[in-house]
Write a protein that holds these residues in place. Sequence first.
Motif, PDB file in Angstrom:
ATOM      1  N   ALA A   1      34.865  50.106  32.977  1.00  0.00           N
ATOM      2  CA  ALA A   1      34.863  48.832  31.882  1.00  0.00           C
ATOM      3  C   ALA A   1      33.414  48.184  31.673  1.00  0.00           C
ATOM      4  O   ALA A   1      33.083  47.696  30.686  1.00  0.00           O
ATOM      5  CB  ALA A   1      35.929  48.010  31.859  1.00  0.00           C
ATOM      6  N   ILE A   2      32.813  48.227  32.906  1.00  0.00           N
ATOM      7  CA  ILE A   2      31.472  47.398  33.011  1.00  0.00           C
ATOM      8  C   ILE A   2      30.471  47.922  31.766  1.00  0.00           C
ATOM      9  O   ILE A   2      30.008  47.208  31.246  1.00  0.00           O
ATOM     10  CB  ILE A   2      30.808  47.615  34.376  1.00  0.00           C
ATOM     11  CG1 ILE A   2      31.509  46.846  35.385  1.00  0.00           C
ATOM     12  CG2 ILE A   2      29.513  47.052  34.146  1.00  0.00           C
ATOM     13  CD1 ILE A   2      31.211  46.995  36.628  1.00  0.00           C
TER      14      ILE A   2
ATOM     15  N   PHE B   1      35.681  40.449  31.144  1.00  0.00           N
ATOM     16  CA  PHE B   1      34.777  39.589  31.800  1.00  0.00           C
ATOM     17  C   PHE B   1      33.516  40.412  32.112  1.00  0.00           C
ATOM     18  O   PHE B   1      32.380  39.930  31.817  1.00  0.00           O
ATOM     19  CB  PHE B   1      35.198  38.796  32.949  1.00  0.00           C
ATOM     20  CG  PHE B   1      34.214  37.995  33.741  1.00  0.00           C
ATOM     21  CD1 PHE B   1      34.037  36.897  33.170  1.00  0.00           C
ATOM     22  CD2 PHE B   1      33.746  38.336  35.000  1.00  0.00           C
ATOM     23  CE1 PHE B   1      33.112  35.771  33.637  1.00  0.00           C
ATOM     24  CE2 PHE B   1      32.724  37.584  35.515  1.00  0.00           C
ATOM     25  CZ  PHE B   1      32.535  36.313  34.933  1.00  0.00           C
ATOM     26  N   LEU B   2      33.688  41.512  33.124  1.00  0.00           N
ATOM     27  CA  LEU B   2      32.830  42.335  33.521  1.00  0.00           C
ATOM     28  C   LEU B   2      31.934  42.840  32.274  1.00  0.00           C
ATOM     29  O   LEU B   2      30.450  42.926  32.364  1.00  0.00           O
ATOM     30  CB  LEU B   2      33.169  43.408  34.273  1.00  0.00           C
ATOM     31  CG  LEU B   2      33.745  42.973  35.750  1.00  0.00           C
ATOM     32  CD1 LEU B   2      34.472  43.921  36.536  1.00  0.00           C
ATOM     33  CD2 LEU B   2      32.691  42.103  36.688  1.00  0.00           C
TER      34      LEU B   2
ATOM     35  N   ASN C   1      27.979  42.152  31.660  1.00  0.00           N
ATOM     36  CA  ASN C   1      26.930  43.369  31.597  1.00  0.00           C
ATOM     37  C   ASN C   1      25.872  43.301  30.522  1.00  0.00           C
ATOM     38  O   ASN C   1      25.043  44.004  30.709  1.00  0.00           O
ATOM     39  CB  ASN C   1      27.634  44.607  31.903  1.00  0.00           C
ATOM     40  CG  ASN C   1      26.736  45.905  32.312  1.00  0.00           C
ATOM     41  OD1 ASN C   1      25.992  45.802  33.414  1.00  0.00           O
ATOM     42  ND2 ASN C   1      26.605  46.743  31.424  1.00  0.00           N
ATOM     43  N   VAL C   2      26.321  43.005  29.536  1.00  0.00           N
ATOM     44  CA  VAL C   2      25.548  42.918  28.187  1.00  0.00           C
ATOM     45  C   VAL C   2      24.109  42.237  28.483  1.00  0.00           C
ATOM     46  O   VAL C   2      23.010  42.553  28.216  1.00  0.00           O
ATOM     47  CB  VAL C   2      26.180  42.568  27.002  1.00  0.00           C
ATOM     48  CG1 VAL C   2      25.336  42.321  25.710  1.00  0.00           C
ATOM     49  CG2 VAL C   2      27.502  43.280  26.752  1.00  0.00           C
ATOM     50  N   PHE C   3      24.344  41.124  29.305  1.00  0.00           N
ATOM     51  CA  PHE C   3      23.418  40.140  29.419  1.00  0.00           C
ATOM     52  C   PHE C   3      22.589  40.124  31.059  1.00  0.00           C
ATOM     53  O   PHE C   3      21.388  40.010  30.725  1.00  0.00           O
ATOM     54  CB  PHE C   3      23.784  38.724  29.331  1.00  0.00           C
ATOM     55  CG  PHE C   3      24.601  38.522  27.845  1.00  0.00           C
ATOM     56  CD1 PHE C   3      23.989  38.388  26.739  1.00  0.00           C
ATOM     57  CD2 PHE C   3      25.962  38.298  28.217  1.00  0.00           C
ATOM     58  CE1 PHE C   3      24.702  38.084  25.818  1.00  0.00           C
ATOM     59  CE2 PHE C   3      26.781  38.067  26.783  1.00  0.00           C
ATOM     60  CZ  PHE C   3      25.990  38.040  25.688  1.00  0.00           C
TER      61      PHE C   3
ATOM     62  N   GLN D   1      26.622  45.759  37.608  1.00  0.00           N
ATOM     63  CA  GLN D   1      27.305  47.012  37.997  1.00  0.00           C
ATOM     64  C   GLN D   1      27.024  47.129  39.417  1.00  0.00           C
ATOM     65  O   GLN D   1      27.934  47.508  40.578  1.00  0.00           O
ATOM     66  CB  GLN D   1      26.989  48.171  37.159  1.00  0.00           C
ATOM     67  CG  GLN D   1      25.381  48.397  37.087  1.00  0.00           C
ATOM     68  CD  GLN D   1      25.142  49.371  36.343  1.00  0.00           C
ATOM     69  OE1 GLN D   1      25.775  50.525  36.248  1.00  0.00           O
ATOM     70  NE2 GLN D   1      23.876  49.245  35.476  1.00  0.00           N
ATOM     71  N   TYR D   2      25.751  46.603  39.980  1.00  0.00           N
ATOM     72  CA  TYR D   2      25.479  46.995  41.378  1.00  0.00           C
ATOM     73  C   TYR D   2      25.914  46.068  42.219  1.00  0.00           C
ATOM     74  O   TYR D   2      26.475  46.157  43.333  1.00  0.00           O
ATOM     75  CB  TYR D   2      23.934  47.016  41.511  1.00  0.00           C
ATOM     76  CG  TYR D   2      22.993  47.946  40.697  1.00  0.00           C
ATOM     77  CD1 TYR D   2      23.276  49.272  40.719  1.00  0.00           C
ATOM     78  CD2 TYR D   2      22.341  47.520  39.450  1.00  0.00           C
ATOM     79  CE1 TYR D   2      22.726  50.097  39.892  1.00  0.00           C
ATOM     80  CE2 TYR D   2      21.575  48.225  38.888  1.00  0.00           C
ATOM     81  CZ  TYR D   2      21.932  49.790  39.138  1.00  0.00           C
ATOM     82  OH  TYR D   2      21.270  50.630  38.170  1.00  0.00           O
TER      83      TYR D   2
END
Length: 266
Positions: free
Chosen positions: A91-92, A166-167, A171-173, A178-179
């Motif tokens: 989903a990230i 939420f993730l 992750n867009v910003f 992810q790490y």
Amino acid sequence: MNIKQNKFAQYLSEFWKYKDLLKLLVSKNIKLKYRRSFLGYLWSILNPLFIMIVMAVVFSTMFRRSIENFPLYLFCGQLLFNFMNRSTTQAISSITGSGALLKKTYVPKYIFTLARITSGLVDLLFSFGALLIVMIATRASFTWHALLFPLVLVQLYFFCVGLGLFLAQANVFFKDIQYIYNAVTTAWMYLTPIFYDIQMLPEKLQWLVKHFNPMYFYVGQFRDLVWANRLPGFGIVAAGCLCAVLALIIGVWSFMRSKDKFILYI
């Protein structure tokens, strides 16, 4: 109050309008996973089964004596945690990976995240074939309690949807999400009693896990139904429902608040 109700009805109407797109995306994700695979969907059964066998061999010398039917105990925890881990990890990148389509036409952005989580749920349902094999192989008793497992999956699914939303927006910003999440899930796995009895932990750590680890609530409920052949206690069910609702509220709120800015960063 009427404004909120109208907005909620608008979201439901929009979701229903794009339900076919959701089905298409879920189907696409599942087909892509097993594309060019000789055994295809059988890997949904074989993969968790092979992992369970390896882990059972590795940990059996340490925990088998203290845990009855250790393979089934291990597999119950492994199935649910793997679903949470894989679906939320996928989903990230659900928004950043769909940037080309989002720039061309209007599509509800949450559909892509929801499709990743739902694809994971379908994969989990396939994996229940492996669970049945483990139960037969270990001669586990099957009672009517096991038929209540969908109640646990519903809680876990909504928890994963909230966490996934939420993730995905974060992750867009922040591309490092992810790490960071990979490190978090590794620690999360060891703090969830998947291959050990929670009684083996120090009392203070037991208290923290029992009160602040959502996966403990879902794994515990599932084990009660399938492994222990009993109904889970009210406390652990209430905690699981509360975590699912809170995760969904936080996930939806953070996603809706930032979705209009996605186009600037993808």
